[in-house]
Design an enzyme around this catalytic site. Structure first.
Site, PDB file in Angstrom:
ATOM      1  N   GLY A  55       0.822  -1.423   0.166  1.00  0.00           N
ATOM      2  CA  GLY A  55      -0.209  -0.039   0.164  1.00  0.00           C
ATOM      3  C   GLY A  55       1.034   0.932   0.163  1.00  0.00           C
ATOM      4  O   GLY A  55       0.221   2.328   0.638  1.00  0.00           O
ATOM      5  N   ALA A  56       1.748   1.073  -1.070  1.00  0.00           N
ATOM      6  CA  ALA A  56       3.361   2.581  -0.536  1.00  0.00           C
ATOM      7  C   ALA A  56       3.123   4.127  -1.550  1.00  0.00           C
ATOM      8  O   ALA A  56       3.142   4.114  -1.893  1.00  0.00           O
ATOM      9  CB  ALA A  56       4.529   1.991  -1.028  1.00  0.00           C
ATOM     10  N   GLY A  80      -1.576   7.105   0.596  1.00  0.00           N
ATOM     11  CA  GLY A  80      -1.369   8.425   2.052  1.00  0.00           C
ATOM     12  C   GLY A  80      -0.383   6.978   2.625  1.00  0.00           C
ATOM     13  O   GLY A  80       0.291   7.612   3.112  1.00  0.00           O
ATOM     14  N   SER A 121      -6.337  -1.729  12.508  1.00  0.00           N
ATOM     15  CA  SER A 121      -7.150  -0.289  12.600  1.00  0.00           C
ATOM     16  C   SER A 121      -8.149  -0.366  13.784  1.00  0.00           C
ATOM     17  O   SER A 121      -8.565  -1.542  14.657  1.00  0.00           O
ATOM     18  CB  SER A 121      -7.978  -0.233  11.583  1.00  0.00           C
ATOM     19  OG  SER A 121      -9.801   0.639  11.418  1.00  0.00           O
ATOM     20  N   GLY A 164       1.277   4.368   4.083  1.00  0.00           N
ATOM     21  CA  GLY A 164       2.414   3.697   3.431  1.00  0.00           C
ATOM     22  C   GLY A 164       3.044   4.346   1.920  1.00  0.00           C
ATOM     23  O   GLY A 164       4.416   3.728   2.489  1.00  0.00           O
ATOM     24  N   TYR A 189     -15.324  -5.145   7.702  1.00  0.00           N
ATOM     25  CA  TYR A 189     -14.010  -4.577   7.359  1.00  0.00           C
ATOM     26  C   TYR A 189     -13.648  -4.259   9.284  1.00  0.00           C
ATOM     27  O   TYR A 189     -12.582  -4.862   9.310  1.00  0.00           O
ATOM     28  CB  TYR A 189     -14.218  -2.813   7.737  1.00  0.00           C
ATOM     29  CG  TYR A 189     -13.282  -1.769   8.625  1.00  0.00           C
ATOM     30  CD1 TYR A 189     -11.957  -1.896   7.384  1.00  0.00           C
ATOM     31  CD2 TYR A 189     -12.637  -0.760   8.877  1.00  0.00           C
ATOM     32  CE1 TYR A 189     -11.010  -1.242   7.185  1.00  0.00           C
ATOM     33  CE2 TYR A 189     -11.796  -0.044   9.407  1.00  0.00           C
ATOM     34  CZ  TYR A 189     -10.404  -0.687   8.314  1.00  0.00           C
ATOM     35  OH  TYR A 189     -10.182   0.287   8.408  1.00  0.00           O
TER      36      TYR A 189
END
Length: 312
Positions: free
Chosen positions: A22-23, A26, A151, A28, A176
Site C-alpha cells: 500500500g505504498a 496514504g 485499525s 503507506g 471491515y
C-alpha cells in the site's frame, strides 16, 4: 494556533531491505518515504503502476538518492501474491522489514476478490497472510521484523465465523472490523509461532488511530462516488489538532513498531491520546477482540485452508 507535531527518531537503516504494501499513497507512502530517508532499500509492491511511479517520483523529489523499486501486486488475487513471492524468492535477497499496511475500507456494496473472498477480508487479511508465507524464507534469512497494520475499528466487533465472506447479510463496517481483527490476530500469532519454531522473525502490530487518509475518501474502485461524511469531519478535526491525528502522525506507530530497537516482539503500538485516535505513538494493551489465543490459532488454520499456503 500551529498544530503540535509528533515524531520519532529513526535509526540508520542503511543495508536494510524493506517491503511496504500500500505504498503508492496514504499512510503507506508516508511510511515508505521515512524508511527511504533513513537509508533503507524500499520495495513497493503496487497494483497500479502509474500510481506507483508517481509515488516513487514524490519520494525522490525529497530524497534523490532513495533506493526504491516497484513490483506488481494485486492483493485481491492470490495468484498475484504467489507470483510476487516466487519472483522475490528467485531473487534471493533477504528481507529485513515487512510492513503489511494496505487495506480496503467499507465498500458500500459487497464485493469479492478474484478468489471469491469478501473484498476487505481477502485483501487486508488473507492476502497479507499469504504474502508473509510466500516470503518466509527471505524473512528468515533477514531475521526480519514483520509489522501488520490493524485499525481502531478492531477495538470492537468479532469474527463472523459462520459466514466469513458475508454472503448472507453484508454490513460494510462489520466486515471491515473483521478484516482488521484478522490482521491483528495474525500478527500476534505470527510472533508466537516464530518463537516456538525458532524462525528468527519478530512480529508485532500497529494501528494509525484516525487521520484524513484516502480510505474513506471517494474511490471508484470500491464503489464510493464521493467522500463520506466521516472523512470530511475527520479532515476538519485534523486541521485543528482536535482528537484525531494527521497523516504524518498516523504513520508513526507502524514506524515505531517496525524500526525502534525498543519495540517488542508480540506487542501493539498506536497513538497515545485518550481513545487512541491521535497523538504520539507508544505501546498499548491489545483490544479485547485481539486477545484470544484460541481465536488467533483458529484464524491461522482457517487462513491456511482458504489461501492454500503454509508457513514452513
Amino acid at each position: 494556533m500551529p498544530l503540535r507535531q509528533y515524531d520519532i527518531t529513526m535509526p540508520d537503516l542503511t543495508g536494510t531491505r524493506a517491503v511496504v504494501t500500500g505504498a503508492s499513497d496514504g499512510l503507506g507512502l508516508g511510511i515508505a518515504t521515512r524508511l527511504a530517508a533513513a537509508g533503507a532499500e524500499v520495495l513497493m509492491p503496487v497494483r497500479n503502476p502509474r500510481k506507483g511511479e508517481a509515488a516513487v517520483g514524490r519520494i525522490r523529489e525529497q530524497y534523490p538518492r532513495a533506493k526504491l523499486s516497484l513490483e506488481a501486486l494485486d492483493l485481491s488475487s492470490l495468484e498475484s501474491v504467489a507470483a510476487l513471492g516466487e519472483k522475490l524468492r528467485a531473487d534471493g535477497a533477504p528481507i529485513h522489514l515487512l510492513i503489511n499496511n494496505a487495506g480496503v475500507m467499507t465498500p458500500p456494496d459487497r464485493q469479492r476478490t478474484a478468489d471469491g473472498f469478501e473484498l476487505q477480508f481477502g485483501t487486508s487479511h488473507l492476502a497479507h497472510f499469504a504474502l508473509t508465507a510466500q516470503l518466509l524464507p527471505l524473512l528468515k534469512a533477514g531475521r526480519a521484523r514483520v509489522t501488520s497494520q490493524t485499525s481502531i475499528a478492531a477495538r470492537r466487533g468479532a469474527i463472523n465465523w459462520d459466514d466469513l465472506h458475508w454472503g448472507d447479510k453484508y454490513d460494510g463496517m462489520s466486515a471491515y472490523r473483521q478484516s482488521k481483527i484478522g490482521v491483528g490476530l495474525f500478527g500476534l500469532e505470527l510472533s508466537r509461532r516464530s518463537s516456538a519454531a525458532n524462525w528468527g522473525i519478530t512480529s508485532n502490530i500497529s494501528h494509525p488511530g484516525v487521520a484524513p487518509t484516502s480510505l474513506l475518501a471517494a474511490r471508484s474502485e470500491v464503489g464510493r462516488a464521493e467522500d463520506t461524511v466521516g472523512v470530511r469531519m475527520i479532515r476538519r478535526l485534523s486541521t485543528r489538532g482536535i482528537i484525531v491525528g494527521t497523516v504524518d502522525s498516523a504513520t508513526l506507530p507502524a514506524l515505531m513498531a517496525a524500526t525502534s530497537a525498543e519495540a517488542k516482539d508480540g506487542a501493539f503500538y498506536g497513538p497515545q491520546w485518550p481513545g487512541n485516535l491521535g497523538g504520539p505513538p507508544g505501546e498499548q494493551h491489545p483490544w479485547a477482540p485481539l486477545r484470544s489465543v484460541d481465536d488467533a490459532s483458529r484464524m491461522w488454520s482457517v487462513s491456511e485452508e482458504l489461501t492454500g499456503v503454509t508457513f514452513q
